[in-house]
Scaffold this motif. Sequence first.
Motif, PDB file in Angstrom:
ATOM      1  N   THR A 198      -4.905  -0.537  -4.005  1.00 47.06           N
ATOM      2  CA  THR A 198      -4.440   0.206  -2.572  1.00 47.06           C
ATOM      3  C   THR A 198      -5.531   0.607  -1.769  1.00 47.06           C
ATOM      4  OG1 THR A 198      -2.376   0.731  -3.794  1.00 47.06           O
ATOM      5  CG2 THR A 198      -2.614   1.973  -1.623  1.00 47.06           C
ATOM      6  N   ARG A 199      -6.568   1.244  -2.635  1.00 42.58           N
ATOM      7  CA  ARG A 199      -7.573   1.869  -1.680  1.00 42.58           C
ATOM      8  C   ARG A 199      -8.592   0.790  -1.267  1.00 42.58           C
ATOM      9  NH1 ARG A 199     -12.484   1.301  -3.589  1.00 42.58           N
ATOM     10  NH2 ARG A 199     -11.845   1.182  -5.717  1.00 42.58           N
ATOM     11  N   ARG A 200      -8.586  -0.281  -2.159  1.00 39.59           N
ATOM     12  CA  ARG A 200      -9.308  -1.463  -1.476  1.00 39.59           C
ATOM     13  C   ARG A 200      -8.714  -2.108   0.014  1.00 39.59           C
ATOM     14  NH1 ARG A 200      -9.870  -5.826  -4.136  1.00 39.59           N
ATOM     15  NH2 ARG A 200      -8.544  -5.187  -6.029  1.00 39.59           N
ATOM     16  N   ARG A 201      -7.330  -2.120  -0.316  1.00 36.38           N
ATOM     17  CA  ARG A 201      -6.562  -2.773   0.857  1.00 36.38           C
ATOM     18  C   ARG A 201      -6.744  -1.926   2.086  1.00 36.38           C
ATOM     19  NH1 ARG A 201      -6.123  -6.579   3.668  1.00 36.38           N
ATOM     20  NH2 ARG A 201      -4.243  -6.930   4.622  1.00 36.38           N
ATOM     21  N   LYS A 202      -6.401  -0.557   1.862  1.00 38.29           N
ATOM     22  CA  LYS A 202      -6.512   0.380   3.057  1.00 38.29           C
ATOM     23  C   LYS A 202      -7.830   0.208   3.680  1.00 38.29           C
ATOM     24  CE  LYS A 202      -3.014   3.716   1.362  1.00 38.29           C
ATOM     25  NZ  LYS A 202      -2.943   5.129   1.141  1.00 38.29           N
ATOM     26  N   SER A 203      -8.777   0.176   2.819  1.00 35.11           N
ATOM     27  CA  SER A 203     -10.167   0.193   3.452  1.00 35.11           C
ATOM     28  C   SER A 203     -10.416  -1.112   4.322  1.00 35.11           C
ATOM     29  CB  SER A 203     -11.236   0.091   2.562  1.00 35.11           C
ATOM     30  OG  SER A 203     -12.606  -0.096   2.912  1.00 35.11           O
ATOM     31  N   ALA A 204      -9.986  -2.290   3.796  1.00 37.66           N
ATOM     32  CA  ALA A 204     -10.105  -3.755   4.599  1.00 37.66           C
ATOM     33  C   ALA A 204      -9.215  -3.523   5.902  1.00 37.66           C
ATOM     34  CB  ALA A 204      -9.713  -4.757   3.715  1.00 37.66           C
ATOM     35  N   MET A 205      -8.006  -2.893   5.766  1.00 38.15           N
ATOM     36  CA  MET A 205      -7.177  -2.711   6.936  1.00 38.15           C
ATOM     37  C   MET A 205      -8.114  -2.179   7.928  1.00 38.15           C
ATOM     38  SD  MET A 205      -3.482  -2.343   5.000  1.00 38.15           S
ATOM     39  CE  MET A 205      -2.631  -2.206   6.742  1.00 38.15           C
TER      40      MET A 205
ATOM     41  N   ILE B 269       0.737  -1.216  -0.046  1.00 34.86           N
ATOM     42  CA  ILE B 269      -0.041   0.001   0.116  1.00 34.86           C
ATOM     43  C   ILE B 269       0.829   1.280   0.152  1.00 34.86           C
ATOM     44  CG2 ILE B 269      -2.164  -0.895   1.059  1.00 34.86           C
ATOM     45  CD1 ILE B 269      -1.086   0.213   3.815  1.00 34.86           C
ATOM     46  N   SER B 270       2.185   1.165   0.500  1.00 33.92           N
ATOM     47  CA  SER B 270       3.002   2.209   0.346  1.00 33.92           C
ATOM     48  C   SER B 270       3.019   2.744  -1.206  1.00 33.92           C
ATOM     49  CB  SER B 270       4.296   2.121   0.857  1.00 33.92           C
ATOM     50  OG  SER B 270       5.214   1.222   0.067  1.00 33.92           O
ATOM     51  N   GLY B 271       3.190   2.017  -2.173  1.00 35.42           N
ATOM     52  CA  GLY B 271       3.275   2.279  -3.433  1.00 35.42           C
ATOM     53  C   GLY B 271       4.608   2.542  -4.031  1.00 35.42           C
ATOM     54  N   LYS B 272       5.558   2.239  -3.164  1.00 34.36           N
ATOM     55  CA  LYS B 272       6.949   2.660  -3.511  1.00 34.36           C
ATOM     56  C   LYS B 272       7.787   1.561  -4.332  1.00 34.36           C
ATOM     57  CE  LYS B 272       7.851   4.899   1.139  1.00 34.36           C
ATOM     58  NZ  LYS B 272       8.466   4.734   2.272  1.00 34.36           N
ATOM     59  N   ALA B 273       7.082   0.550  -4.848  1.00 33.97           N
ATOM     60  CA  ALA B 273       7.623  -0.499  -5.673  1.00 33.97           C
ATOM     61  C   ALA B 273       7.384   0.158  -7.289  1.00 33.97           C
ATOM     62  CB  ALA B 273       6.674  -1.499  -5.576  1.00 33.97           C
ATOM     63  N   VAL B 274       6.439   1.171  -7.514  1.00 35.89           N
ATOM     64  CA  VAL B 274       6.258   1.514  -8.673  1.00 35.89           C
ATOM     65  C   VAL B 274       6.413   3.131  -8.704  1.00 35.89           C
ATOM     66  CG1 VAL B 274       4.463   1.873 -10.597  1.00 35.89           C
ATOM     67  CG2 VAL B 274       4.799  -0.198  -9.276  1.00 35.89           C
ATOM     68  N   GLU B 275       7.133   3.714  -9.772  1.00 34.80           N
ATOM     69  CA  GLU B 275       7.159   5.155  -9.900  1.00 34.80           C
ATOM     70  C   GLU B 275       7.087   5.541 -11.099  1.00 34.80           C
ATOM     71  OE1 GLU B 275      10.727   8.690  -9.014  1.00 34.80           O
ATOM     72  OE2 GLU B 275      10.784   6.780  -7.968  1.00 34.80           O
ATOM     73  N   ALA B 276       6.265   6.454 -11.523  1.00 34.13           N
ATOM     74  CA  ALA B 276       5.832   6.980 -12.924  1.00 34.13           C
ATOM     75  C   ALA B 276       7.283   7.725 -13.236  1.00 34.13           C
ATOM     76  CB  ALA B 276       4.832   7.839 -13.011  1.00 34.13           C
ATOM     77  N   VAL B 277       7.601   7.885 -14.477  1.00 35.46           N
ATOM     78  CA  VAL B 277       8.569   8.712 -14.998  1.00 35.46           C
ATOM     79  C   VAL B 277       8.187  10.063 -15.241  1.00 35.46           C
ATOM     80  CG1 VAL B 277       9.951   6.805 -16.073  1.00 35.46           C
ATOM     81  CG2 VAL B 277       8.270   7.924 -17.505  1.00 35.46           C
ATOM     82  N   LEU B 278       9.074  11.104 -15.250  1.00 37.87           N
ATOM     83  CA  LEU B 278       8.639  12.618 -15.452  1.00 37.87           C
ATOM     84  C   LEU B 278       8.379  12.965 -16.588  1.00 37.87           C
ATOM     85  CD1 LEU B 278      11.413  13.955 -13.129  1.00 37.87           C
ATOM     86  CD2 LEU B 278       9.166  13.500 -12.434  1.00 37.87           C
ATOM     87  N   ASP B 279       8.795  12.199 -17.744  1.00 34.45           N
ATOM     88  CA  ASP B 279       8.551  12.644 -18.948  1.00 34.45           C
ATOM     89  C   ASP B 279       7.776  11.879 -19.935  1.00 34.45           C
ATOM     90  OD1 ASP B 279      10.493  10.571 -19.260  1.00 34.45           O
ATOM     91  OD2 ASP B 279      11.796  11.495 -20.639  1.00 34.45           O
ATOM     92  N   SER B 280       7.004  10.940 -19.419  1.00 33.36           N
ATOM     93  CA  SER B 280       6.186   9.984 -20.398  1.00 33.36           C
ATOM     94  C   SER B 280       5.057   9.269 -19.549  1.00 33.36           C
ATOM     95  CB  SER B 280       6.957   8.764 -20.781  1.00 33.36           C
ATOM     96  OG  SER B 280       5.991   8.374 -21.772  1.00 33.36           O
ATOM     97  N   SER B 281       3.835   9.048 -19.963  1.00 35.10           N
ATOM     98  CA  SER B 281       2.967   8.503 -19.215  1.00 35.10           C
ATOM     99  C   SER B 281       2.808   7.113 -19.494  1.00 35.10           C
ATOM    100  CB  SER B 281       1.502   9.215 -19.697  1.00 35.10           C
ATOM    101  OG  SER B 281       1.019   9.059 -20.866  1.00 35.10           O
ATOM    102  N   ARG B 282       3.767   6.622 -20.369  1.00 37.52           N
ATOM    103  CA  ARG B 282       3.598   5.027 -20.704  1.00 37.52           C
ATOM    104  C   ARG B 282       4.870   4.455 -20.157  1.00 37.52           C
ATOM    105  NH1 ARG B 282       4.416   3.756 -26.232  1.00 37.52           N
ATOM    106  NH2 ARG B 282       5.981   5.443 -26.336  1.00 37.52           N
ATOM    107  N   TYR B 283       5.481   5.056 -19.284  1.00 38.86           N
ATOM    108  CA  TYR B 283       6.702   4.451 -18.791  1.00 38.86           C
ATOM    109  C   TYR B 283       6.687   4.403 -17.115  1.00 38.86           C
ATOM    110  CZ  TYR B 283       8.394   4.214 -23.706  1.00 38.86           C
ATOM    111  OH  TYR B 283       8.247   3.930 -24.945  1.00 38.86           O
ATOM    112  N   PHE B 284       7.238   3.264 -16.619  1.00 38.36           N
ATOM    113  CA  PHE B 284       7.378   3.406 -14.986  1.00 38.36           C
ATOM    114  C   PHE B 284       8.784   2.609 -14.689  1.00 38.36           C
ATOM    115  CE2 PHE B 284       2.926   3.319 -16.147  1.00 38.36           C
ATOM    116  CZ  PHE B 284       2.400   4.075 -15.583  1.00 38.36           C
TER     117      PHE B 284
END
Length: 192
Positions: free
Chosen positions: A121-128, A71-86
């Motif tokens: 993430t939203r569903r997991r936080k709600s369940a927690m 749920i921290s979301g730290k495993a995925v980061e969007a790049v700054l210069d494109s919406s198609r790459y992470f």
Amino acid sequence: MDTSLFIARECYVYRVPPRTSAGGYRASEWGDVNKSLWKGSLRIVEFSERCEIRLEDPSSEELFAAAPYDISGKAVEAVLDSSRYFVVRVESDQKQSAYIGIGFPERTEAFDFNVALQDWTRRRKSAMQGPTDSGPKPSPHLPAGPRQDFCLPEGETLNVKLPALHSSGGATQSATRKGFVLPPPPPSSKHT
């Protein structure tokens, strides 16, 4: 039991150079994005209390890499210069980790990938948080207080006067020229 939350039939993997600033990653720094290290499918898989991003061979379903997602979301980061790459933090069975770049051929797939992670993430936080004694919380977008009834009482009517343009055709023709025609009111169900 595992559930697939998202499947992309085509995903590209790139070598990511070390980050040079705290500002974030840029896909333009990965070299030629038309030359990927690996090409395959991507699945987001939900297990009972965790989620995993899996890069797999599309024909044999052999695992190329997996990224545990929490749920921290730290495993995925969007790049700054494109919406198609992470940039994704993948982890081996021996808990060794590395950062790789992933890319999608279409923006819609990248968008759906991001939405699937946010939804989990939203569903997991709600369940927690668990159930509360007061029940579900109302939406912050709805007005507080009791609902108001704006229905017209039985037998009451509402008259709306539309301004007529001064022309030889009258109000009906002027309304038609503006692109709409008001139908006549429905017949009354009461007989007096």
